[in-house]
Motif scaffolding. Structure first.
Motif, PDB file in Angstrom:
ATOM      1  N   GLY A  13      -8.842   5.986  -7.574  1.00  0.00           N
ATOM      2  CA  GLY A  13      -8.367   7.338  -7.861  1.00  0.00           C
ATOM      3  C   GLY A  13      -7.916   8.104  -6.629  1.00  0.00           C
ATOM      4  O   GLY A  13      -7.604   9.291  -6.704  1.00  0.00           O
ATOM      5  N   SER A  14      -7.830   7.424  -5.484  1.00  0.00           N
ATOM      6  CA  SER A  14      -7.430   8.134  -4.257  1.00  0.00           C
ATOM      7  C   SER A  14      -5.924   8.380  -4.227  1.00  0.00           C
ATOM      8  O   SER A  14      -5.434   9.172  -3.419  1.00  0.00           O
ATOM      9  CB  SER A  14      -7.872   7.354  -3.013  1.00  0.00           C
ATOM     10  OG  SER A  14      -7.326   6.055  -3.019  1.00  0.00           O
ATOM     11  N   GLY A  15      -5.197   7.687  -5.088  1.00  0.00           N
ATOM     12  CA  GLY A  15      -3.743   7.892  -5.133  1.00  0.00           C
ATOM     13  C   GLY A  15      -2.968   6.754  -4.504  1.00  0.00           C
ATOM     14  O   GLY A  15      -1.769   6.891  -4.217  1.00  0.00           O
ATOM     15  N   LYS A  16      -3.629   5.619  -4.292  1.00  0.00           N
ATOM     16  CA  LYS A  16      -2.957   4.480  -3.653  1.00  0.00           C
ATOM     17  C   LYS A  16      -1.726   4.029  -4.426  1.00  0.00           C
ATOM     18  O   LYS A  16      -0.652   3.920  -3.861  1.00  0.00           O
ATOM     19  CB  LYS A  16      -3.897   3.265  -3.555  1.00  0.00           C
ATOM     20  CG  LYS A  16      -4.997   3.398  -2.545  1.00  0.00           C
ATOM     21  CD  LYS A  16      -5.853   2.172  -2.501  1.00  0.00           C
ATOM     22  CE  LYS A  16      -6.516   1.731  -3.761  1.00  0.00           C
ATOM     23  NZ  LYS A  16      -6.714   2.497  -4.922  1.00  0.00           N
ATOM     24  N   SER A  17      -1.918   3.739  -5.719  1.00  0.00           N
ATOM     25  CA  SER A  17      -0.780   3.140  -6.444  1.00  0.00           C
ATOM     26  C   SER A  17       0.377   4.126  -6.541  1.00  0.00           C
ATOM     27  O   SER A  17       1.542   3.718  -6.500  1.00  0.00           O
ATOM     28  CB  SER A  17      -1.193   2.578  -7.799  1.00  0.00           C
ATOM     29  OG  SER A  17      -1.760   3.566  -8.588  1.00  0.00           O
ATOM     30  N   THR A  18       0.066   5.417  -6.615  1.00  0.00           N
ATOM     31  CA  THR A  18       1.123   6.444  -6.615  1.00  0.00           C
ATOM     32  C   THR A  18       1.926   6.357  -5.305  1.00  0.00           C
ATOM     33  O   THR A  18       3.162   6.366  -5.312  1.00  0.00           O
ATOM     34  CB  THR A  18       0.479   7.849  -6.721  1.00  0.00           C
ATOM     35  OG1 THR A  18      -0.309   7.891  -7.908  1.00  0.00           O
ATOM     36  CG2 THR A  18       1.525   8.950  -6.742  1.00  0.00           C
ATOM     37  N   ARG A 144     -10.035  12.783 -11.229  1.00  0.00           N
ATOM     38  CA  ARG A 144      -8.738  12.189 -11.604  1.00  0.00           C
ATOM     39  C   ARG A 144      -8.934  11.021 -12.559  1.00  0.00           C
ATOM     40  O   ARG A 144      -8.196  10.880 -13.536  1.00  0.00           O
ATOM     41  CB  ARG A 144      -8.010  11.691 -10.348  1.00  0.00           C
ATOM     42  CG  ARG A 144      -7.517  12.809  -9.450  1.00  0.00           C
ATOM     43  CD  ARG A 144      -6.778  12.199  -8.279  1.00  0.00           C
ATOM     44  NE  ARG A 144      -6.487  13.163  -7.238  1.00  0.00           N
ATOM     45  CZ  ARG A 144      -6.135  12.837  -6.000  1.00  0.00           C
ATOM     46  NH1 ARG A 144      -6.039  11.563  -5.665  1.00  0.00           N
ATOM     47  NH2 ARG A 144      -5.881  13.762  -5.106  1.00  0.00           N
ATOM     48  N   THR A 148      -7.624  10.584 -16.571  1.00  0.00           N
ATOM     49  CA  THR A 148      -6.513   9.702 -16.918  1.00  0.00           C
ATOM     50  C   THR A 148      -6.924   8.379 -17.536  1.00  0.00           C
ATOM     51  O   THR A 148      -6.109   7.691 -18.107  1.00  0.00           O
ATOM     52  CB  THR A 148      -5.643   9.393 -15.681  1.00  0.00           C
ATOM     53  OG1 THR A 148      -6.513   8.858 -14.677  1.00  0.00           O
ATOM     54  CG2 THR A 148      -4.954  10.623 -15.149  1.00  0.00           C
ATOM     55  N   ARG A 149      -8.174   7.977 -17.405  1.00  0.00           N
ATOM     56  CA  ARG A 149      -8.524   6.642 -17.878  1.00  0.00           C
ATOM     57  C   ARG A 149      -9.446   6.714 -19.075  1.00  0.00           C
ATOM     58  O   ARG A 149     -10.390   7.488 -19.090  1.00  0.00           O
ATOM     59  CB  ARG A 149      -9.226   5.847 -16.770  1.00  0.00           C
ATOM     60  CG  ARG A 149      -8.275   5.598 -15.624  1.00  0.00           C
ATOM     61  CD  ARG A 149      -8.617   4.326 -14.913  1.00  0.00           C
ATOM     62  NE  ARG A 149      -7.798   4.235 -13.716  1.00  0.00           N
ATOM     63  CZ  ARG A 149      -8.181   3.640 -12.605  1.00  0.00           C
ATOM     64  NH1 ARG A 149      -9.362   3.072 -12.529  1.00  0.00           N
ATOM     65  NH2 ARG A 149      -7.381   3.594 -11.579  1.00  0.00           N
ATOM     66  N   GLN A 188      -4.441  16.294  -0.488  1.00  0.00           N
ATOM     67  CA  GLN A 188      -3.189  17.076  -0.540  1.00  0.00           C
ATOM     68  C   GLN A 188      -2.395  16.721  -1.807  1.00  0.00           C
ATOM     69  O   GLN A 188      -2.815  15.867  -2.592  1.00  0.00           O
ATOM     70  CB  GLN A 188      -2.327  16.726   0.677  1.00  0.00           C
ATOM     71  CG  GLN A 188      -3.015  16.835   2.015  1.00  0.00           C
ATOM     72  CD  GLN A 188      -2.081  16.390   3.136  1.00  0.00           C
ATOM     73  OE1 GLN A 188      -1.342  17.189   3.681  1.00  0.00           O
ATOM     74  NE2 GLN A 188      -2.107  15.109   3.462  1.00  0.00           N
ATOM     75  N   THR A 189      -1.237  17.360  -1.950  1.00  0.00           N
ATOM     76  CA  THR A 189      -0.383  17.023  -3.097  1.00  0.00           C
ATOM     77  C   THR A 189       0.244  15.640  -2.879  1.00  0.00           C
ATOM     78  O   THR A 189       0.304  15.150  -1.745  1.00  0.00           O
ATOM     79  CB  THR A 189       0.772  18.034  -3.264  1.00  0.00           C
ATOM     80  OG1 THR A 189       1.632  17.910  -2.119  1.00  0.00           O
ATOM     81  CG2 THR A 189       0.274  19.470  -3.375  1.00  0.00           C
ATOM     82  N   VAL A 190       0.732  15.060  -3.959  1.00  0.00           N
ATOM     83  CA  VAL A 190       1.393  13.748  -3.885  1.00  0.00           C
ATOM     84  C   VAL A 190       2.516  13.782  -2.843  1.00  0.00           C
ATOM     85  O   VAL A 190       2.649  12.873  -2.014  1.00  0.00           O
ATOM     86  CB  VAL A 190       1.966  13.354  -5.278  1.00  0.00           C
ATOM     87  CG1 VAL A 190       2.876  12.144  -5.185  1.00  0.00           C
ATOM     88  CG2 VAL A 190       0.822  13.090  -6.265  1.00  0.00           C
ATOM     89  N   ILE A 193       1.208  13.927   0.835  1.00  0.00           N
ATOM     90  CA  ILE A 193       0.671  12.622   1.255  1.00  0.00           C
ATOM     91  C   ILE A 193       1.836  11.673   1.555  1.00  0.00           C
ATOM     92  O   ILE A 193       1.845  10.981   2.569  1.00  0.00           O
ATOM     93  CB  ILE A 193      -0.257  12.028   0.168  1.00  0.00           C
ATOM     94  CG1 ILE A 193      -1.466  12.937  -0.057  1.00  0.00           C
ATOM     95  CG2 ILE A 193      -0.714  10.630   0.560  1.00  0.00           C
ATOM     96  CD1 ILE A 193      -2.286  12.600  -1.291  1.00  0.00           C
TER      97      ILE A 193
HETATM   98  P1  ADP Z   1      -5.493   4.630  -7.220  1.00  0.00           P
HETATM   99  O1  ADP Z   1      -4.362   3.645  -7.285  1.00  0.00           O
HETATM  100  O2  ADP Z   1      -5.942   4.868  -5.810  1.00  0.00           O
HETATM  101  O3  ADP Z   1      -6.638   4.326  -8.133  1.00  0.00           O
HETATM  102  P2  ADP Z   1      -3.646   6.414  -8.571  1.00  0.00           P
HETATM  103  O4  ADP Z   1      -2.419   6.478  -7.732  1.00  0.00           O
HETATM  104  O5  ADP Z   1      -3.632   5.554  -9.790  1.00  0.00           O
HETATM  105  O6  ADP Z   1      -4.925   6.045  -7.670  1.00  0.00           O
HETATM  106  O7  ADP Z   1      -4.032   7.907  -8.955  1.00  0.00           O
HETATM  107  C1  ADP Z   1      -5.109   8.190  -9.842  1.00  0.00           C
HETATM  108  C2  ADP Z   1      -4.716   9.393 -10.717  1.00  0.00           C
HETATM  109  O8  ADP Z   1      -4.585  10.558  -9.891  1.00  0.00           O
HETATM  110  C3  ADP Z   1      -3.366   9.231 -11.411  1.00  0.00           C
HETATM  111  O9  ADP Z   1      -3.435   9.841 -12.652  1.00  0.00           O
HETATM  112  C4  ADP Z   1      -2.393   9.954 -10.499  1.00  0.00           C
HETATM  113  O10 ADP Z   1      -1.300  10.466 -11.202  1.00  0.00           O
HETATM  114  C5  ADP Z   1      -3.253  11.065  -9.933  1.00  0.00           C
HETATM  115  N1  ADP Z   1      -2.905  11.412  -8.550  1.00  0.00           N
HETATM  116  C6  ADP Z   1      -2.478  10.592  -7.577  1.00  0.00           C
HETATM  117  N2  ADP Z   1      -2.292  11.240  -6.409  1.00  0.00           N
HETATM  118  C7  ADP Z   1      -2.633  12.545  -6.652  1.00  0.00           C
HETATM  119  C8  ADP Z   1      -2.664  13.747  -5.841  1.00  0.00           C
HETATM  120  N3  ADP Z   1      -2.333  13.742  -4.551  1.00  0.00           N
HETATM  121  N4  ADP Z   1      -3.064  14.878  -6.429  1.00  0.00           N
HETATM  122  C9  ADP Z   1      -3.428  14.896  -7.738  1.00  0.00           C
HETATM  123  N5  ADP Z   1      -3.423  13.822  -8.558  1.00  0.00           N
HETATM  124  C10 ADP Z   1      -3.029  12.649  -8.022  1.00  0.00           C
END
Ligand code: ADP
Length: 204
Positions: A13-18, A144, A148-149, A188-190, A193
């Motif tokens: 949930g850290s935002g890696k895949s995003t 997060r 979402t999950r 921070q925001t997407v 980052i």
């Molecule tokens: P990971 O791959 O590290 O598990 P994801 O990229 O899947 O993380 O992100 C987990 C959730 O948080 C998703 O729903 C995504 O849309 C959301 N998210 C990602 N980056 C951010 C951010 N900087 N701020 C808020 N929500 C985010």
């Protein structure tokens, strides 16, 4: 830009895949051939690991750590789509997780030095040009994930993610001398980052 091997690290949930996706798009737009990948992989070994995460199969932490070693070696050496082959073919590689995730996740349950030693062959074969650690508060990532999950997998509890984050920091401390590691504020925001990530990658 030279051909790079970029690894993203961080807790669930850290935002890696995003960020993997955003960076891939930017690298392609800049004219690079990019291979985007992840661990555990989607190979039969990776699928076995995912079944354990989903609770469909039971295994102890030593076994899970060892399966990840095997999955990573296949990720590197697979003759069809292995990382070494992809680099040879001129691809820049962006991976969602590599060996630091093993040190952190398995280090909570198994001696971290054993996990590092067990992955020594991978580290000797291919080190990332950069390990990008997206550092997010475990409370934020849990929020997060809960949003979402539908199902929560093995490792995805607040207490465990706090311990995993600590193990990431411990591993970076241990290996900082031999690995290129950058930490980015994941709270921070997407977009913010992504900008920080791009600054670090551009430097290479
Ligand atoms: P990971 O791959 O590290 O598990 P994801 O990229 O899947 O993380 O992100 C987990 C959730 O948080 C998703 O729903 C995504 O849309 C959301 N998210 C990602 N980056 C951010 C951010 N900087 N701020 C808020 N929500 C985010």
């Amino acid at each position: 830009m030279k051909q790079l091997f970029i690894a993203f690290e961080g807790i669930d949930g850290s935002g890696k895949s995003t960020q993997v996706k955003l960076l891939t798009d930017k690298l392609i737009a800049a004219g690079n051939k990019v291979y985007t990948t992840f661990e555990p992989t989607d190979s039969p070994i990776g699928s076995l690991i995912r079944n354990i995460f989903k609770g469909r199969m039971a295994a102890d932490h030593k076994t899970i750590a060892a399966l990840n070693v095997a999955d990573r070696l296949d990720h590197l050496h697979n003759e069809i789509n292995g990382l070494l082959k992809k680099l040879e073919e001129g691809y820049t590689i962006v991976t969602d997780r590599y060996y630091f995730s093993s040190y952190a996740y398995h280090g909570v349950h198994v001696d971290i030095d054993w996990v590092i030693a067990a992955n020594a062959m991978s580290a000797a074969t291919l080190k990332p040009d950069i390990n990008i650690f997206i550092d997010v508060a475990p409370e934020v990532s849990m929020q997060r994930l809960n949003n979402t999950r539908g199902t929560i997998e093995l490792y995805e509890t607040l207490d465990n993610l706090q311990q995993v984050r600590n193990k990431f920091l411990e591993a970076f401390e241990k290996l900082g001398g031999e690995e290129k590691i950058v930490t980015i504020n994941g709270n921070q925001t997407v977009g913010e980052i992504a900008e920080d990530v791009w600054k670090e990658v551009s430097r290479l």
